[in-house]
Design an enzyme around this catalytic site. Structure first.
Site, mmCIF file in Angstrom:
data_model
loop_
_atom_site.group_PDB
_atom_site.id
_atom_site.type_symbol
_atom_site.label_atom_id
_atom_site.label_comp_id
_atom_site.label_asym_id
_atom_site.label_seq_id
_atom_site.Cartn_x
_atom_site.Cartn_y
_atom_site.Cartn_z
ATOM 1 N N SER A 165 -36.316 6.887 6.551
ATOM 2 C CA SER A 165 -36.848 6.772 7.905
ATOM 3 C C SER A 165 -36.937 8.105 8.658
ATOM 4 O O SER A 165 -35.951 8.845 8.771
ATOM 5 C CB SER A 165 -35.953 5.797 8.670
ATOM 6 O OG SER A 165 -36.111 5.936 10.056
ATOM 7 N N ASN A 166 -38.116 8.367 9.199
ATOM 8 C CA ASN A 166 -38.283 9.530 10.084
ATOM 9 C C ASN A 166 -37.478 9.337 11.363
ATOM 10 O O ASN A 166 -36.938 10.290 11.917
ATOM 11 C CB ASN A 166 -39.760 9.700 10.461
ATOM 12 C CG ASN A 166 -40.613 10.056 9.267
ATOM 13 O OD1 ASN A 166 -40.303 10.991 8.538
ATOM 14 N ND2 ASN A 166 -41.685 9.304 9.049
#
Ligand SMILES: *Cc1c(COP(=O)(O)O)cnc(C)c1O
Length: 388
Positions: free
Chosen positions: A98-99
């Protein structure tokens, strides 16, 4: 690591919303400064765009280096809220790559907060947990990780666990922790997205473009653009390319945010205010094989875009959305309002370093690689083949 004389509240900057947003509910009092603002807009010769269309790109991927992409502006409001409430740590969730988790962890550390991440992972064994892509960065930042199954549902599994962990930290350590919604798409975080819209207005986008296209995940960014556009007179058509979820998820999340901001009231019959599908052209079929899986065709497209334009797209979000933007322009041009389209590059570059690209890079670039001995018939620089 408490630093002497350090007060996280020193980071708080008073926030005044744009005029058109000044009547919304629960306007945050403060923000913190994390992102580079006024990112550039330039022409983008995206391969496959039909004649007669002009595509431009808004470089939200340049909102920072480690803290880059569209999550940073949401965090400017979310972390200000956490600090204002006296929290010492933050808890959020996402996929292992996840960014949002990467940005949350690094931004939290900049402000002296401890990050906790509940992440969907292919393994529950800590020794085998990923150390590449975004995970490398949030692990480096010392984020506490809690591995969840890949199939864990956002609303029934992940978010309840986020709240449980917040309560546990309070009970065990008497420490106030702050729960951050999936992707930062809360009514607080969305003010960062409204601010992104205001930045587009200041850059003259409403007068120069007919359409905006963006990757839609947890939906906050798309909602922010659509609300801004709605509140300022709907000059543009907003296209949300659903990269991680379906239409139903997007509609539910956008409408929830509209309610929380006081833009919509579904207790009335019929509901008052805008419905997601009226203010966003929600485009499905973009997710492909899955959020963390890419087709050969998508990966080759990403390489083609890098070769022909020098723009780096990521495999999880922007590679898929740009691929489908071209497809829609070719196959379904009627859904666009006009011929001048602004694509929002939402970042995500670190996702490229999770190994997914390796095979396609080797395949597509093999013929680019030579032994330098081929440069000349003569042995160069007095080196014999044996010693070179
Ligand atoms: C999170 C993310 C998105 C989607 O934004 P949402 O506000 O969650 O819809 C798009 N692109 C990238 C690179 C992201 O990390």
């Amino acid at each position: 690591m408490e630093k002497a004389g350090y007060d996280a509240r020193d980071h708080l900057v008073p926030y005044v919303p744009p005029e058109w947003a000044s009547h919304l509910k629960d306007i945050p009092q403060y923000r913190v400064q994390l992102a580079n603002h006024d990112t550039p807009i330039h022409r983008w010769y995206l391969p496959g765009v039909p004649d007669g269309y002009e595509v431009y790109i808004k470089r939200e991927d340049m909102s920072g280096a480690d803290l880059s992409g569209n999550k940073v502006k949401k965090l400017e409001f979310i972390l200000a809220d956490a600090i204002q409430k006296g929290c010492k740590s933050v808890v959020t969730c996402g996929s292992i790559l996840s960014n949002h988790c990467r940005c949350t962890a690094l931004a939290a550390r900049r402000l002296g907060l401890q990050p906790h991440l509940i992440v969907r992972s292919p393994t529950s064994n800590p020794d085998e947990a990923s150390c590449s892509g975004n995970a490398l960065l949030y692990r480096m930042a010392g984020a506490k990780m809690y591995l969840a199954p890949l199939k864990a549902d956002v609303f029934t599994e992940l978010l309840p666990r986020v709240n449980q962990l917040v309560e546990k930290l309070k009970k065990d350590k008497n420490e106030d922790a702050y729960a951050i919604h999936m992707g930062g798409s809360s009514s607080v975080g969305v003010f960062g997205c409204l601010d992104s819209y205001e930045e587009l207005m200041e850059q003259g986008v409403a007068d120069q473009f007919t359409d905006i296209a963006i990757s839609t995940g947890s939906s906050g960014n798309t909602a922010g653009l659509a609300f801004g556009n709605y509140l300022t007179g709907s000059k543009l058509k907003i296209h949300g390319l659903c990269v991680t979820n379906d239409l139903q998820y997007t509609v539910r999340e956008v409408n929830r945010l509209a309610e929380e901001l006081g833009l919509r009231d579904s207790n009335q019959s019929p509901p008052s205010g805008p419905n997601a599908e009226e203010i966003i052209d929600i485009i499905e079929g973009v997710r492909g094989l899955g959020h963390t899986i890419s087709s050969q065709e998508e990966l080759e497209f990403i390489c083609q875009v890098a070769i022909s334009t020098g723009i780096v797209l990521d495999a999880s979000y922007t590679g898929k959305s740009a691929f489908h933007l071209v497809k829609q322009l070719q196959e379904n041009p009627g859904r666009f309002k006009g011929r001048k389209i602004l694509y929002i590059h939402t970042g995500g570059i670190f996702g490229l370093f999770d190994g997914r690209m390796d095979d396609v890079i080797k395949k597509t670039t093999a013929s680019n690689i030579h032994n330098w001995m081929q440069l000349s018939d003569e042995v160069p620089f007095n080196l014999t083949p044996e010693t070179s």
